[in-house]
Scaffold this motif. Structure first.
Motif, PDB file in Angstrom:
ATOM      1  N   LEU A 365      31.622  43.501  45.875  1.00  0.00           N
ATOM      2  CA  LEU A 365      32.672  43.880  46.821  1.00  0.00           C
ATOM      3  C   LEU A 365      32.691  45.373  47.098  1.00  0.00           C
ATOM      4  N   VAL A 366      32.385  46.178  46.083  1.00  0.00           N
ATOM      5  CA  VAL A 366      32.328  47.626  46.299  1.00  0.00           C
ATOM      6  C   VAL A 366      31.267  47.963  47.337  1.00  0.00           C
ATOM      7  N   GLN A 367      30.139  47.263  47.291  1.00  0.00           N
ATOM      8  CA  GLN A 367      29.077  47.512  48.262  1.00  0.00           C
ATOM      9  C   GLN A 367      29.487  47.099  49.671  1.00  0.00           C
ATOM     10  N   ARG A 368      30.344  46.082  49.784  1.00  0.00           N
ATOM     11  CA  ARG A 368      30.738  45.577  51.100  1.00  0.00           C
ATOM     12  C   ARG A 368      32.007  46.230  51.636  1.00  0.00           C
ATOM     13  N   LEU A 369      33.015  46.389  50.758  1.00  0.00           N
ATOM     14  CA  LEU A 369      34.331  46.855  51.211  1.00  0.00           C
ATOM     15  C   LEU A 369      34.609  48.316  50.888  1.00  0.00           C
ATOM     16  N   ILE A 377      43.298  46.681  45.912  1.00  0.00           N
ATOM     17  CA  ILE A 377      43.554  45.279  45.555  1.00  0.00           C
ATOM     18  C   ILE A 377      43.843  45.154  44.064  1.00  0.00           C
ATOM     19  N   SER A 378      43.094  45.916  43.254  1.00  0.00           N
ATOM     20  CA  SER A 378      43.286  45.870  41.806  1.00  0.00           C
ATOM     21  C   SER A 378      44.672  46.355  41.400  1.00  0.00           C
ATOM     22  N   ALA A 379      45.273  47.233  42.201  1.00  0.00           N
ATOM     23  CA  ALA A 379      46.612  47.732  41.887  1.00  0.00           C
ATOM     24  C   ALA A 379      47.656  46.622  41.957  1.00  0.00           C
ATOM     25  N   LEU A 380      47.374  45.568  42.721  1.00  0.00           N
ATOM     26  CA  LEU A 380      48.327  44.458  42.838  1.00  0.00           C
ATOM     27  C   LEU A 380      48.269  43.512  41.638  1.00  0.00           C
ATOM     28  N   VAL A 381      47.162  43.534  40.913  1.00  0.00           N
ATOM     29  CA  VAL A 381      46.971  42.582  39.816  1.00  0.00           C
ATOM     30  C   VAL A 381      48.026  42.725  38.723  1.00  0.00           C
TER      31      VAL A 381
END
Length: 409
Positions: A365-369, A377-381
């Motif tokens: 995902l880092v490569q794509r987004l 997104i991780s902050a919402l976890v």
């Protein structure tokens, strides 16, 4: 536990010492392997598989480890687990000098997963066995801090020693410390869990109670974001943004920043455990530290300087560390003693699902987004984890924030 059992504080410190030294092998691979993958011709996806392999192994070994602890006790699985982790760490040395390094790295991580399943199931069960409810958060925090402090030592060792002397030398040193850890455990750590023969248990006999699943799902979210996302992508972030620490390359710099994160986590693990004992309730402390983790990832998403990165890593470390002691203490509060091994095993299973999925999801995902989107997104976890915590505890106890005596009742 019988009256002839050793002093609880001595037992806790013995567990801390053993897990600290073996923890080097857990951290040493993270600053080295992501960058090494390109040199060795290993794809980003395969690197993610290797980094996650230990957690996927624990998915099938955590439950049997917990059941075995309830059957035969803690000492033998604890010592054996440490020894297996030592052998696994030496496997990194073989891998780095092999013609097929990806095979040996994968085998080493698989072996590490098997050993760590026994270590984690036993370390927290030993602590639960020897601690009382009003000091359990502190005791769990001390043990978790000991486990966690070994990890940043491995991160620094992996980053700095590999930068100054070489990758093989870093792995050899970590393997030597892991071997020493198993010797310490064999000589000092006693049996705490089983005094007589126990009836046979099924290896898939895990806890499916609301407390075990609630705590496990919170653990899932933390490990997904912390180990799965942050630790798997930080070295790549530093390389992409050309940020360095003390003139080190991206491997050495990521090792230093990961060490900041984990040292903050270990420190606040102690603080979180003590605070939950002092307050007399686990949930408010847990929610506060989950919110801290959220702020840390939000800061990481916008970090463009070393100063902001240090702040972000500190907040993430403090948040996940502050959750650690109260979370395992809460599980011990709500679990019957004879099922403690299974409860801890279930908690570890769900945590490893999160930690295992993280690299598989975050690296592609880092490569794509891009880094910013993935960290946002991780902050919402952790926010979702807090919601699960409150709902689960309310369903089980009828209260949003039970006191420690109420949680035990």
């Amino acid at each position: 536990m019988s009256d002839s059992s050793p002093n609880p504080r001595r037992v806790v410190y013995a567990v801390v010492a053993s897990t600290f030294f073996v923890g080097f092998g857990g951290g040493v691979v993270f600053p080295i392997l992501p960058n090494l993958g390109e040199v060795l011709g290993i794809s980003a996806f395969l690197v993610g598989i290797i980094l996650s392999a230990n957690r996927f192994v624990r998915l099938v070994s955590n439950a049997p480890a917990g059941a075995l602890v309830d059957r035969i006790g803690t000492r033998t699985p604890f010592v054996a687990g440490l020894a297996i982790e030592g052998v696994a760490t030496f496997g990194y040395v073989i891998a780095i000098n092999s013609a097929v390094p990806e095979v040996w790295f994968l085998l080493a991580r698989i072996l590490w997963g098997l050993g760590s399943a026994f270590v984690f199931a036993t370390a927290y069960t030993i602590t639960a066995d020897v601690s009382e409810a009003d000091s359990r958060g502190t005791s769990m925090g001390i043990v978790r801090a000991g486990i966690t402090f070994g990890f940043p030592a491995g991160l620094v060792l992996g980053g700095v020693v590999s930068d100054l002397y070489g990758n093989s030398e870093a792995f050899v040193l970590a393997a030597a410390f892991a071997a020493f850890a198993s010797v310490v455990a064999y000589l000092i750590v006693p049996e705490t869990h089983v005094e007589g023969a126990k009836e046979s248990v099924k290896p898939w006999d895990v806890e499916r109670t609301v407390p075990a699943l609630t705590v496990g799902l919170v653990n899932f979210g933390l490990y997904f974001a912390y180990i799965g996302v942050l630790f798997s992508t930080l070295v790549l972030l530093l390389g992409a943004r050309e940020i360095t620490v003390f003139g080190l390359d991206s491997q050495g710099s990521s090792g230093m920043l990961m060490a900041v994160t984990v040292l903050a986590g270990a420190t606040f693990t102690l603080g979180g455990g003590v605070l939950s004992d002092t307050v007399g309730a686990r949930v408010p402390v847990l929610l506060a530290f989950l919110a801290t983790t959220c702020v840390g990832f939000a800061t990481l998403a916008v970090s463009s300087s070393i100063e902001l990165l240090v702040v972000a890593c500190f907040l993430i470390g403090a948040g996940q560390g502050g959750v650690g002691g109260p979370l395992t203490a809460l599980l011990a509060d709500l679990s019957p003693e004879e099922r403690m091994g299974r409860a801890m095993g279930t908690n570890n299973v769900l945590g490893d699902v999160g930690g295992g999925l993280g690299p598989l999801v975050s690296l592609p995902l880092v490569q794509r987004l891009g880094f910013e989107t993935v960290y946002a997104i991780s902050a919402l976890v952790p926010l979702l984890a807090g919601l699960v915590l409150v709902v689960g505890i309310y369903v089980h106890t009828g209260r949003l924030s039970p006191t420690i005596p109420e949680s035990l009742g």
